[in-house]
Design a protein around this motif. Structure first.
Motif, mmCIF file in Angstrom:
data_model
loop_
_atom_site.group_PDB
_atom_site.id
_atom_site.type_symbol
_atom_site.label_atom_id
_atom_site.label_comp_id
_atom_site.label_asym_id
_atom_site.label_seq_id
_atom_site.Cartn_x
_atom_site.Cartn_y
_atom_site.Cartn_z
ATOM 1 N N LEU A 47 -4.186 -54.229 -31.440
ATOM 2 C CA LEU A 47 -4.314 -54.743 -30.099
ATOM 3 C C LEU A 47 -3.958 -53.536 -29.286
ATOM 4 C CD1 LEU A 47 -5.408 -56.664 -27.942
ATOM 5 C CD2 LEU A 47 -3.103 -57.843 -27.722
ATOM 6 N N ASP A 48 -4.951 -52.808 -28.535
ATOM 7 C CA ASP A 48 -4.553 -51.900 -27.786
ATOM 8 C C ASP A 48 -4.553 -51.970 -26.308
ATOM 9 O OD1 ASP A 48 -4.158 -50.070 -30.162
ATOM 10 O OD2 ASP A 48 -5.877 -49.036 -29.915
ATOM 11 N N GLY A 49 -5.246 -52.877 -25.856
ATOM 12 C CA GLY A 49 -5.208 -53.085 -24.640
ATOM 13 C C GLY A 49 -6.435 -53.926 -24.231
ATOM 14 N N LEU A 50 -6.978 -53.652 -22.800
ATOM 15 C CA LEU A 50 -8.201 -54.262 -22.040
ATOM 16 C C LEU A 50 -9.288 -53.311 -21.725
ATOM 17 C CD1 LEU A 50 -6.251 -56.826 -19.889
ATOM 18 C CD2 LEU A 50 -7.015 -57.127 -22.350
ATOM 19 N N MET A 51 -10.465 -53.636 -21.525
ATOM 20 C CA MET A 51 -11.604 -53.066 -20.957
ATOM 21 C C MET A 51 -12.217 -53.863 -20.020
ATOM 22 S SD MET A 51 -15.074 -52.403 -21.155
ATOM 23 C CE MET A 51 -16.053 -52.319 -22.448
ATOM 24 N N ALA A 52 -12.833 -53.269 -18.828
ATOM 25 C CA ALA A 52 -13.578 -53.815 -18.072
ATOM 26 C C ALA A 52 -14.594 -52.797 -17.249
ATOM 27 C CB ALA A 52 -12.904 -54.663 -17.184
ATOM 28 N N VAL A 53 -15.768 -53.380 -16.914
ATOM 29 C CA VAL A 53 -16.651 -52.746 -15.996
ATOM 30 C C VAL A 53 -16.638 -53.334 -14.744
ATOM 31 C CG1 VAL A 53 -19.331 -51.997 -15.742
ATOM 32 C CG2 VAL A 53 -18.326 -52.134 -18.130
ATOM 33 N N ALA A 54 -16.677 -52.496 -13.744
ATOM 34 C CA ALA A 54 -16.882 -53.063 -12.231
ATOM 35 C C ALA A 54 -18.045 -53.909 -12.226
ATOM 36 C CB ALA A 54 -17.076 -51.907 -11.290
ATOM 37 N N THR A 90 3.522 -60.284 -23.546
ATOM 38 C CA THR A 90 3.486 -60.679 -24.966
ATOM 39 C C THR A 90 3.268 -59.832 -25.942
ATOM 40 O OG1 THR A 90 2.498 -62.879 -24.218
ATOM 41 C CG2 THR A 90 2.796 -62.533 -26.512
ATOM 42 N N HIS A 91 2.569 -58.735 -25.641
ATOM 43 C CA HIS A 91 1.982 -57.676 -26.655
ATOM 44 C C HIS A 91 2.283 -56.587 -25.865
ATOM 45 C CE1 HIS A 91 -0.052 -60.792 -28.710
ATOM 46 N NE2 HIS A 91 -0.642 -60.950 -27.609
ATOM 47 N N PRO A 92 3.619 -55.951 -25.834
ATOM 48 C CA PRO A 92 3.782 -54.511 -25.073
ATOM 49 C C PRO A 92 3.394 -53.439 -25.286
ATOM 50 C CG PRO A 92 5.800 -55.568 -26.464
ATOM 51 C CD PRO A 92 4.819 -56.498 -26.568
ATOM 52 N N ALA A 93 3.064 -53.510 -26.598
ATOM 53 C CA ALA A 93 2.180 -52.270 -27.149
ATOM 54 C C ALA A 93 0.678 -52.136 -26.684
ATOM 55 C CB ALA A 93 2.382 -52.088 -28.608
ATOM 56 N N ALA A 94 0.147 -53.112 -26.205
ATOM 57 C CA ALA A 94 -1.337 -53.071 -25.638
ATOM 58 C C ALA A 94 -1.280 -52.633 -24.257
ATOM 59 C CB ALA A 94 -1.783 -54.595 -25.500
ATOM 60 N N THR A 95 -1.047 -51.139 -24.159
ATOM 61 C CA THR A 95 -1.008 -50.373 -22.892
ATOM 62 C C THR A 95 -2.229 -49.899 -22.502
ATOM 63 O OG1 THR A 95 -0.294 -48.410 -24.083
ATOM 64 C CG2 THR A 95 1.340 -49.803 -23.567
ATOM 65 N N GLU A 151 -3.676 -56.937 -13.271
ATOM 66 C CA GLU A 151 -3.094 -58.068 -13.282
ATOM 67 C C GLU A 151 -3.169 -58.591 -14.693
ATOM 68 O OE1 GLU A 151 -4.495 -60.405 -10.328
ATOM 69 O OE2 GLU A 151 -3.912 -59.069 -8.630
ATOM 70 N N ILE A 152 -4.334 -58.648 -15.301
ATOM 71 C CA ILE A 152 -4.663 -59.360 -16.544
ATOM 72 C C ILE A 152 -3.990 -58.479 -17.745
ATOM 73 C CG2 ILE A 152 -6.227 -60.261 -18.259
ATOM 74 C CD1 ILE A 152 -7.998 -60.715 -15.664
ATOM 75 N N ALA A 153 -4.095 -57.259 -17.499
ATOM 76 C CA ALA A 153 -3.351 -56.425 -18.432
ATOM 77 C C ALA A 153 -1.932 -56.596 -18.324
ATOM 78 C CB ALA A 153 -3.784 -54.892 -18.279
ATOM 79 N N SER A 154 -1.463 -56.429 -17.380
ATOM 80 C CA SER A 154 0.143 -56.639 -17.247
ATOM 81 C C SER A 154 0.621 -58.140 -17.855
ATOM 82 C CB SER A 154 0.684 -56.734 -15.929
ATOM 83 O OG SER A 154 1.865 -56.786 -15.559
ATOM 84 N N ARG A 155 -0.155 -59.148 -17.446
ATOM 85 C CA ARG A 155 0.136 -60.496 -18.279
ATOM 86 C C ARG A 155 0.142 -60.297 -19.753
ATOM 87 N NH1 ARG A 155 -3.291 -63.405 -15.495
ATOM 88 N NH2 ARG A 155 -4.515 -63.957 -17.041
#
Length: 251
Positions: free
Chosen positions: A177-184, A211-216, A203-207
């Motif tokens: 799990l590396d993180g999050l992605m989104a499109v405007a 739990t998963h601190p490596a998902a930066t 905000e969602i990425a911070s949350r």
């Protein structure tokens, strides 16, 4: 690019110059956006979206120092990645991924930015384990418009379901799990307001990182809104048109 005619060499030379100019302009924008946000330039990775463009452009980009490229359709990406397998590039898959394409995509992709459902998590994990390849970096695609009637059919998981899907990825063998992605979003409450949309993603990425601190990783921002994405904390911007020019019409 050996054994080329003089005309072909001239064409490649012209294209190289064009790409160099475009890359410099994008780099200037990223640098200015980082400075305005009080961030270091090194915090943001440029991913050049090479979809619809030939492998020759990918080679020129590598020559110009590009290290990360992205594709969104396996039928185009697979042969291009094979042709460019000698290049030191990281390949990102950013399009909607059907489970029947997983095996092919995993032959070249270092990361998949568009993980949006448990069934896809299961398919990716099973194929990584079966193939014995290195762990696959995964980003959860957040559908910022998915909780509205207009956006229900668009790609991405609803914000309320992100944490459960992130947990599924993090616990799946062969996946990272590396993180999050989104499109405007084009519809819904964030339509036309990239700054607010990417702020919500942050905000969602911070949350998730609680739990998963490596998902930066936060993959957000394209040619028209990279500044807003960087201001909101994006670590990777996906730029196509601003580097490669107006896209050819897809067949």
């Amino acid at each position: 690019m050996t054994n080329l005619t003089s005309a072909e060499r001239l064409g490649f030379s012209d294209r190289l110059a064009e790409l160099r100019t475009n890359l410099a302009a994008v780099e200037a924008r990223i640098g200015a956006a980082c400075a305005a946000a009080g961030r270091r330039r090194e915090e943001v990775t440029l991913v050049v979206v090479t979809k619809t463009y030939p492998a020759s452009d990918t080679r020129l980009l590598a020559e110009l120092g590009v290290t990360d490229v992205a594709e969104n359709r396996d039928q185009d990406a697979a042969p291009k990645a094979e042709e460019c397998r000698d290049l030191p590039l990281a390949w990102h898959f950013v399009g909607q991924l059907q489970t029947n394409k997983v095996r092919s995509v995993l032959r070249y992709a270092d990361r998949v930015h568009s993980v949006d459902r448990p069934r896809l998590v299961d398919a990716l994990s099973a194929e990584v384990v079966k193939s014995g390849r290195a762990d696959l970096g995964c980003l959860i695609q957040v559908g910022l418009e998915s909780e509205t009637p207009e956006g229900a059919h668009r790609g991405g998981v609803a914000p309320s379901e992100v944490e459960a899907l992130a947990e599924a990825v993090a616990s799946a063998p062969g996946l990272r799990l590396d993180g999050l992605m989104a499109v405007a979003p084009l519809v819904g409450p964030f339509a036309g307001d990239a700054r607010r949309a990417f702020g919500r993603l942050a905000e969602i990425a911070s949350r998730v990182r609680e739990t998963h601190p490596a998902a930066t990783m936060v993959s957000a921002g394209m040619s028209g809104d990279l500044e807003e994405a960087i201001a909101a904390g994006a670590t990777h911007v996906r730029i196509g048109t601003a580097v490669l020019g107006a896209r050819p019409t897809l067949r």
